[in-house]
Motif scaffolding. Structure first.
Motif, PDB file in Angstrom:
ATOM      1  N   THR A 150       6.766   1.783 -20.141  1.00 20.72           N
ATOM      2  CA  THR A 150       7.203   2.760 -21.264  1.00 20.72           C
ATOM      3  C   THR A 150       8.573   2.302 -21.773  1.00 20.72           C
ATOM      4  O   THR A 150       9.475   2.094 -20.771  1.00 20.72           O
ATOM      5  CB  THR A 150       6.989   4.219 -21.015  1.00 20.72           C
ATOM      6  N   VAL A 153      13.029   4.633 -26.878  1.00 20.38           N
ATOM      7  CA  VAL A 153      13.334   4.174 -28.244  1.00 20.38           C
ATOM      8  C   VAL A 153      14.325   5.208 -28.933  1.00 20.38           C
ATOM      9  O   VAL A 153      14.095   6.374 -28.886  1.00 20.38           O
ATOM     10  CB  VAL A 153      12.067   3.626 -29.057  1.00 20.38           C
ATOM     11  N   MET A 167      10.427  -1.911 -31.674  1.00 21.88           N
ATOM     12  CA  MET A 167       9.205  -1.478 -31.314  1.00 21.88           C
ATOM     13  C   MET A 167       8.152  -1.135 -32.296  1.00 21.88           C
ATOM     14  O   MET A 167       8.531   0.034 -33.117  1.00 21.88           O
ATOM     15  CB  MET A 167       9.014  -0.400 -30.217  1.00 21.88           C
ATOM     16  N   THR A 169       4.818   0.452 -33.754  1.00 23.78           N
ATOM     17  CA  THR A 169       3.987   1.181 -32.738  1.00 23.78           C
ATOM     18  C   THR A 169       2.742   1.882 -33.659  1.00 23.78           C
ATOM     19  O   THR A 169       2.677   1.793 -34.903  1.00 23.78           O
ATOM     20  CB  THR A 169       4.479   2.502 -32.040  1.00 23.78           C
ATOM     21  N   LEU A 173       2.000   6.198 -30.470  1.00 24.24           N
ATOM     22  CA  LEU A 173       3.221   5.261 -29.994  1.00 24.24           C
ATOM     23  C   LEU A 173       2.921   4.231 -29.074  1.00 24.24           C
ATOM     24  O   LEU A 173       3.759   3.717 -28.401  1.00 24.24           O
ATOM     25  CB  LEU A 173       3.985   6.463 -29.276  1.00 24.24           C
ATOM     26  N   ILE A 175       2.724   0.668 -28.252  1.00 21.78           N
ATOM     27  CA  ILE A 175       3.184  -0.727 -29.020  1.00 21.78           C
ATOM     28  C   ILE A 175       2.268  -1.708 -29.123  1.00 21.78           C
ATOM     29  O   ILE A 175       1.843  -2.240 -28.078  1.00 21.78           O
ATOM     30  CB  ILE A 175       4.330  -1.041 -28.053  1.00 21.78           C
ATOM     31  N   LEU A 189      12.014   2.112 -34.788  1.00 20.31           N
ATOM     32  CA  LEU A 189      12.083   2.551 -33.496  1.00 20.31           C
ATOM     33  C   LEU A 189      12.667   1.369 -32.529  1.00 20.31           C
ATOM     34  O   LEU A 189      12.235   0.271 -32.229  1.00 20.31           O
ATOM     35  CB  LEU A 189      10.774   2.707 -33.094  1.00 20.31           C
ATOM     36  N   SER A 191      14.549  -0.040 -29.524  1.00 12.97           N
ATOM     37  CA  SER A 191      14.665  -0.053 -28.108  1.00 12.97           C
ATOM     38  C   SER A 191      16.093   0.182 -27.495  1.00 12.97           C
ATOM     39  O   SER A 191      17.220  -0.392 -27.999  1.00 12.97           O
ATOM     40  CB  SER A 191      14.142  -1.637 -27.477  1.00 12.97           C
ATOM     41  N   TYR A 195      13.479   1.169 -19.573  1.00 15.45           N
ATOM     42  CA  TYR A 195      11.926   1.089 -19.347  1.00 15.45           C
ATOM     43  C   TYR A 195      11.521   1.667 -18.013  1.00 15.45           C
ATOM     44  O   TYR A 195      12.097   1.846 -17.077  1.00 15.45           O
ATOM     45  CB  TYR A 195      11.877  -0.588 -18.913  1.00 15.45           C
ATOM     46  N   ALA A 236       5.815   3.612 -26.357  1.00 10.59           N
ATOM     47  CA  ALA A 236       7.044   3.994 -26.696  1.00 10.59           C
ATOM     48  C   ALA A 236       7.602   5.324 -26.504  1.00 10.59           C
ATOM     49  O   ALA A 236       6.475   6.250 -26.569  1.00 10.59           O
ATOM     50  CB  ALA A 236       7.590   3.620 -28.508  1.00 10.59           C
ATOM     51  N   GLU A 238      10.162   8.342 -27.474  1.00 15.87           N
ATOM     52  CA  GLU A 238      11.166   8.632 -28.419  1.00 15.87           C
ATOM     53  C   GLU A 238      12.289   9.497 -27.853  1.00 15.87           C
ATOM     54  O   GLU A 238      11.848  10.549 -27.546  1.00 15.87           O
ATOM     55  CB  GLU A 238      10.635   9.200 -29.687  1.00 15.87           C
TER      56      GLU A 238
END
Length: 376
Positions: A150, A153, A167, A169, A173, A175, A189, A191, A195, A236, A238
């Motif tokens: 994951t 973003v 990203m 998507t 969401l 990717i 979006l 990065s 992560y 992703a 958000e």
């Protein structure tokens, strides 16, 4: 039984765009907001998110940063079942190669540390951004999706998107493509370099990447594309809160100035829901509005102001002499502005003395940086 989640903070950045401010300290150790250092933010986010094992990966000018983090006492990471571990780059087979070769290599070099905790998930963070984030919410989304990776973003403007890793998507969401600083972005979006990996997958890809001589050993350039090529489940996540990259003198100045007007970042925990911990547990910066000498300025305990200060941020032990004037500026710890000196739109590095009668940046077209360090 292993830990559910271990965090790894990439804190080895040189931060060369901060010029003299990082001549002798790593970027995550740079001062911010009156009493903090940048590294306080990801470490406090970990503490507030209930993460009790954090590896801090250091390399450039690591001594002060390592000393500052210590064993994690400031963030409550020094208990029987919690830890903040300093993880410097090690010597490799190549002659003189003692730095991490890339973000993925930094984690790969510390697989033994991760294996010791046998985590189900690994959270990878950058040590040089200003933000508040509940990583537990991101982990919940990762588990709900059954994701292998994951990526946090930010939804930026289309104009800004070409400055980031983007990203692309699907509606859910998931990717399907990652583009590094695309000229014509398909998405906004961006990065954040945050992560969450399912550790078994991360370990497998790091081991494979380490064997590739033509790899950059980087998450964005190598690991993420490899996982996408293998149709792994990448999603992703958000983030919609306050986030600032303070990688340049201008952006660091802007972020400090934003504290005078912005209520988006509750830096001093007025709402008492997400404290940012620091080395200085006593100093409490106060925003002074209209005073005979101090107007709209963040002042930390231990400051002495006899002159005029407006629209500025004063760190601890700053002194401003009689008839001196400071406007729209950031004065780092220990700065002395002598009588009659004037400072406009500047960052004054720690322990600098502005001599009596000296005038700094009166035209104020760009942010001035004054430092005792050679680089800059």
């Amino acid at each position: 039984m292993g830990k559910e989640l271990v965090a790894m903070i990439l804190a080895g950045g040189r931060g060369s765009r901060l010029k003299a401010l990082t001549a002798k300290v790593a970027k995550p150790a740079v001062h911010f907001g009156g009493k903090y250092r940048i590294i306080d933010f990801p470490l406090s986010n970990c503490a507030n998110s209930g993460i009790d094992v954090v590896g801090v990966l250091t390399q450039y000018e690591s001594v002060e940063l390592g000393s500052y983090v210590g064993v994690g006492t400031k963030w409550g990471l020094d208990g029987n079942s919690s830890a903040a571990a300093i993880l410097p780059a090690r010597e490799r087979d190549e002659v003189g190669a003692t730095w991490y070769a890339g973000t993925a290599d930094a984690i790969a070099q510390n697989i033994e540390f991760l294996d010791a905790y046998d985590p189900e998930y690994v959270l990878i963070l950058s040590g040089d951004h200003i933000y508040k984030m509940d990583y537990d919410e991101m982990l919940a989304a990762h588990k709900e999706k059954g994701a292998d990776l994951t990526v946090a973003v930010l939804n930026v403007s289309m104009k800004e998107a070409s400055r980031f890793g983007i990203m692309n998507t699907n509606d859910d969401l998931s990717i399907y493509e990652f583009e590094e600083k695309p000229e014509k972005p398909k998405s906004t979006l961006a990065s954040m370099g945050i992560y969450i990996f399912t550790y078994k997958q991360l370990r497998k890809y790091l081991k494979a990447d380490a064997k590739k001589k033509d790899s950059h050993h980087d998450f964005g350039m190598d690991i993420i594309p490899a996982m996408l090529a293998d149709n792994k489940k990448l999603f992703a996540y958000e983030f919609k809160g306050y986030w600032k990259d303070v990688g340049t003198v201008e952006s660091l100045w802007q972020a400090n100035m934003g504290l005078l007007h912005d209520t988006e970042l509750d830096l001093y925990n007025i709402k008492k829901d997400w404290k940012i911990y620091s080395e200085d547990t006593l100093a409490k910066p106060q925003l002074i509005g209209l005073d005979a000498k101090i107007k709209n300025t963040l002042v930390t305990q231990g400051c002495m102001v006899d002159g005029e200060v407006e629209g500025s941020v004063l760190f601890n032990n700053v002194s401003v002499g009689a008839t001196a004037k400071v406007v729209d500026s950031v004065l780092m710890p220990g700065v002395l502005v002598e009588e009659g000196a004037e400072v406009y739109k500047a960052i004054i590095d720690e322990n600098v003395i502005i001599k009596a009668g000296q005038v700094i940046n009166k035209e104020a077209k760009e942010v001035a940086l004054v430092s005792n360090n050679d680089r800059g």
